[in-house]
Design an enzyme around this catalytic site. Structure first.
Site, short mmCIF file in Angstrom:
data_model
loop_
_atom_site.label_atom_id
_atom_site.label_comp_id
_atom_site.label_asym_id
_atom_site.label_seq_id
_atom_site.Cartn_x
_atom_site.Cartn_y
_atom_site.Cartn_z
N GLU A 44 0.70 -1.21 -0.38
CA GLU A 44 -0.15 0.36 -0.19
C GLU A 44 0.85 1.10 -0.12
O GLU A 44 1.86 1.52 1.02
CB GLU A 44 -0.94 -0.25 1.70
CG GLU A 44 -2.10 1.27 1.44
CD GLU A 44 -2.38 1.32 2.52
OE1 GLU A 44 -3.75 1.89 2.65
OE2 GLU A 44 -2.13 -0.49 3.30
N LYS A 127 -9.19 2.37 -2.56
CA LYS A 127 -9.66 1.76 -1.20
C LYS A 127 -11.25 2.00 -0.47
O LYS A 127 -11.12 2.93 -0.12
CB LYS A 127 -8.76 2.56 0.08
CG LYS A 127 -8.28 1.35 1.72
CD LYS A 127 -7.12 2.28 2.32
CE LYS A 127 -7.30 1.49 3.57
NZ LYS A 127 -5.92 1.53 4.28
N TYR A 133 -8.07 5.52 13.79
CA TYR A 133 -8.41 5.11 14.85
C TYR A 133 -7.14 4.66 15.47
O TYR A 133 -6.01 4.56 14.15
CB TYR A 133 -9.18 4.18 15.56
CG TYR A 133 -8.60 3.12 14.73
CD1 TYR A 133 -7.97 1.70 14.75
CD2 TYR A 133 -9.69 2.91 13.26
CE1 TYR A 133 -7.53 0.71 14.00
CE2 TYR A 133 -9.18 1.27 12.97
CZ TYR A 133 -8.20 0.45 12.60
OH TYR A 133 -7.51 -0.19 11.95
N CYS A 165 -5.23 -3.19 2.55
CA CYS A 165 -5.30 -2.98 3.89
C CYS A 165 -6.74 -2.64 4.09
O CYS A 165 -7.05 -4.06 4.58
CB CYS A 165 -4.90 -1.36 3.64
SG CYS A 165 -4.80 -1.49 5.71
N SER A 192 -0.29 -2.39 7.40
CA SER A 192 -0.40 -2.62 8.55
C SER A 192 0.74 -2.49 9.82
O SER A 192 1.34 -3.38 9.42
CB SER A 192 -0.78 -4.03 8.18
OG SER A 192 -1.22 -4.67 9.90
N LYS A 198 0.22 -9.58 16.31
CA LYS A 198 -0.06 -9.17 15.22
C LYS A 198 0.03 -10.46 13.48
O LYS A 198 -0.27 -10.54 13.05
CB LYS A 198 0.77 -7.74 13.93
CG LYS A 198 0.10 -7.22 13.68
CD LYS A 198 -1.32 -7.33 14.11
CE LYS A 198 -2.05 -6.27 12.59
NZ LYS A 198 -1.46 -4.80 12.97
#
Length: 230
Positions: A44, A127, A133, A165, A192, A198
């Site tokens: 991205e 996208k 956030y 994403c 990300s 993760k």
């Protein structure tokens, strides 16, 4: 699609270094070609780097990003023409200006034409879900691409869709659009951020998306660090 050789170029882009980022991408294209890749995927916003943040408020820089995009597209076209219209499908992230600034995936399919003439610019899928956030504030800069349908891209060998994403992270995602229209593969380009645990979470999520929709899922994430984000 009996088999497909893929190069996932999970590069470390530097925010604002458009020339340096494109040069890295060109070198990775050359390496991917030597390895016989038929599909090459970059992360991205690979060309501007992630997160570009308030740099996106400067229209001159946005024009520079578009010019870098056009240069990379011409590079890919020249490679394909030298190979008699054949070569790898290439997907990468950059901005797109159209009724607002878009976070966009760009798609190059060698030998593809419109009305018998070679395409002058990359195809795209914008996208749709813009995170706003934590470390993300994409609604400050981008307009969501939910004003267009999910696009099915078709080459000699492959039918595929592209997401960016956040578009794949939620259970209510866009993969069924592609699967129901005959996609064999869905590619997700991503920037990300990392946190403990993760990688396993990503892998479990992507496995669920692939199984739920009966498609192969390819995922390319940015690596490195930028502005406190790893």
């Amino acid at each position: 699609m009996r088999h497909l050789r893929v190069a996932l170029c999970q590069m470390n882009s530097t925010v604002g270094d458009l020339t340096g980022n494109v040069d890295k991408m060109k070198k990775m294209i050359d390496t991917s070609k030597m390895l016989g890749a038929e599909l090459v995927v970059f992360p991205e916003l690979a060309i501007p780097g992630y997160p570009p943040q308030d740099a996106l408020l400067y229209d001159g820089l946005n024009r520079d990003m578009e010019n870098a995009d056009a240069e990379f597209f011409r590079f890919l076209q020249a490679k394909a023409e030298a190979n008699h219209g054949r070569g790898a499908i290439v997907i990468w992230g950059n901005i797109r200006r159209a009724m607002g600034l878009r976070n966009s995936a760009k798609i190059f399919i060698p030998g593809q034409t419109a009305n018998g003439f070679p395409l002058k610019e990359a195809q795209y899928q914008d996208k749709r879900r813009l995170p706003n956030y934590g470390v993300f504030d994409e609604l400050r800069y981008f307009r969501p691409g939910d004003d267009e349908l999910s696009k099915l891209f078709v080459s000699r060998k492959l039918r595929f869709g592209v997401t960016i994403c956040e578009d794949i992270w939620y259970q209510q995602n866009f993969l069924p659009d592609f699967a129901l229209n005959g996609a064999q593969v869905v590619i997700n380009i991503n920037a990300s951020p990392f946190h403990i645990g993760k990688p396993k979470f990503r892998k479990d999520m992507l496995r669920a998306r692939a199984v739920d929709n009966q498609v192969f899922v390819l995922y390319a994430n940015m690596v490195g660090g930028q502005g406190g984000i790893v």
